[in-house]
Design a protein around this motif. Sequence first.
Motif, PDB file in Angstrom:
ATOM      1  N   ALA A 162      36.787  26.237  34.368  1.00 24.32           N
ATOM      2  CA  ALA A 162      36.643  27.782  34.541  1.00 24.32           C
ATOM      3  C   ALA A 162      37.569  28.544  34.128  1.00 24.32           C
ATOM      4  O   ALA A 162      37.184  29.534  33.173  1.00 24.32           O
ATOM      5  CB  ALA A 162      36.103  27.903  35.815  1.00 24.32           C
ATOM      6  N   GLU A 166      37.856  31.387  31.038  1.00 21.46           N
ATOM      7  CA  GLU A 166      38.390  32.770  30.317  1.00 21.46           C
ATOM      8  C   GLU A 166      38.983  32.642  29.772  1.00 21.46           C
ATOM      9  O   GLU A 166      39.164  33.930  29.390  1.00 21.46           O
ATOM     10  CB  GLU A 166      38.145  32.919  32.343  1.00 21.46           C
ATOM     11  CG  GLU A 166      37.445  32.727  33.295  1.00 21.46           C
ATOM     12  CD  GLU A 166      36.101  33.855  32.966  1.00 21.46           C
ATOM     13  OE1 GLU A 166      36.440  34.724  32.268  1.00 21.46           O
ATOM     14  OE2 GLU A 166      34.995  33.775  32.997  1.00 21.46           O
ATOM     15  N   GLU A 167      40.286  32.431  30.092  1.00 24.80           N
ATOM     16  CA  GLU A 167      41.191  32.604  29.182  1.00 24.80           C
ATOM     17  C   GLU A 167      41.430  32.276  28.177  1.00 24.80           C
ATOM     18  O   GLU A 167      41.972  32.774  26.971  1.00 24.80           O
ATOM     19  CB  GLU A 167      42.632  31.706  30.195  1.00 24.80           C
ATOM     20  CG  GLU A 167      42.507  31.793  31.357  1.00 24.80           C
ATOM     21  CD  GLU A 167      44.583  32.147  32.100  1.00 24.80           C
ATOM     22  OE1 GLU A 167      45.102  32.208  30.615  1.00 24.80           O
ATOM     23  OE2 GLU A 167      44.812  32.204  32.811  1.00 24.80           O
ATOM     24  N   PRO A 169      38.502  31.398  25.246  1.00 26.95           N
ATOM     25  CA  PRO A 169      37.329  31.328  25.084  1.00 26.95           C
ATOM     26  C   PRO A 169      36.727  30.738  23.663  1.00 26.95           C
ATOM     27  O   PRO A 169      35.991  29.913  23.126  1.00 26.95           O
ATOM     28  CB  PRO A 169      36.686  33.239  24.944  1.00 26.95           C
ATOM     29  CG  PRO A 169      37.940  33.815  24.421  1.00 26.95           C
ATOM     30  CD  PRO A 169      38.725  33.189  25.704  1.00 26.95           C
TER      31      PRO A 169
END
Length: 346
Positions: A162, A166-167, A169
Amino acid sequence: MAKSARFDSPLISKNRAFIEVEAGEVPIVDSRRVAFVLFENFSLMAFTGAMDALVTANLVKAPVEYEATVVSLNGCRAMSDLGIEVAVDGPLEDLQEEVLDYLILCGGYRLEMNTDPTLRVKLRAADYAGCMLGGLWNGAYFIAEAGLLDGYECAFHPDGRAMMLEEFPTVKVSSQSYVLDRDRASCAGANSSLDMMLSIISRDCDTAYISAIEEVLSCDKAMEAIDTSVISIDRDLSLPQSLKNALELMSQNIDEPLSINELTTCVGVSRRQLERLFGRCLETTPARYYLELRLTRARQLLQQTNKNLADIAVSSGFVSISHFRRCFSQLFGVSPTCFRKTSHPE
């Protein structure tokens, strides 16, 4: 080279590390330099799995020789996730990336995702020099942080996926246990590091050597550890049942070998049918496979016991010690006596 000139059957996988290679028979055609970066709390199991693959590739005389270097960020001994310190060859900044083929970052469950300028610079330099970059467990984070995973697929520990999505893409985070995507390699945890490294080695060596490495390192993945036979046979669900029965009878009757006619009677096929099955599935004859199976047992007894040659010959189904010596020498390229001295150096 797919097979040794001395072995005709898949049993070469089980014995490749013990065959005396003649000068020029299997030349080292190239070498690969691999560097591992150990962080604090790195996964010891993931590291040793990857390192084991390289060491074993050399052991089974692969045509590519692997040279491994281990570094840490500061050049000090690295503390693993098990509280065991591992010595390193030096600091990361001393690595000469221009001579490296692979740069592997060893992560772990408790590894902190802290960026490091020196690491970022070294990764970019290694990428520019043409190195394959790899990450064990969550080591791929640092490759992504350096901007070197954009457009690539990578494997990552489930707990960190996850965060990666998020960091980063533009990085495709896979649910696979390991991924090789062009010049990037990654695995999700400790158990998959061996498979990841085997896939890397398979780019350098043919399947015969991968099978030999797996025979040494993966023999206990099933419920039962394999003894005389080989993984590629015992786990092949496509083999005809009559062939499986014949192989089982051979492995159970090594000290008093059955004749081929006795085998065919027991498994309920004709001699011609049995020979066709061995030729199609194992690329050898029943008699040749049986001989190599018995000599594999002899090799194990020479290596692991103090039994004399006469007793080993009998245990391997030979009534004549001279015949045993001759067959063993032809298959392994060295006499039983010399093999034992090499296996048990004083």
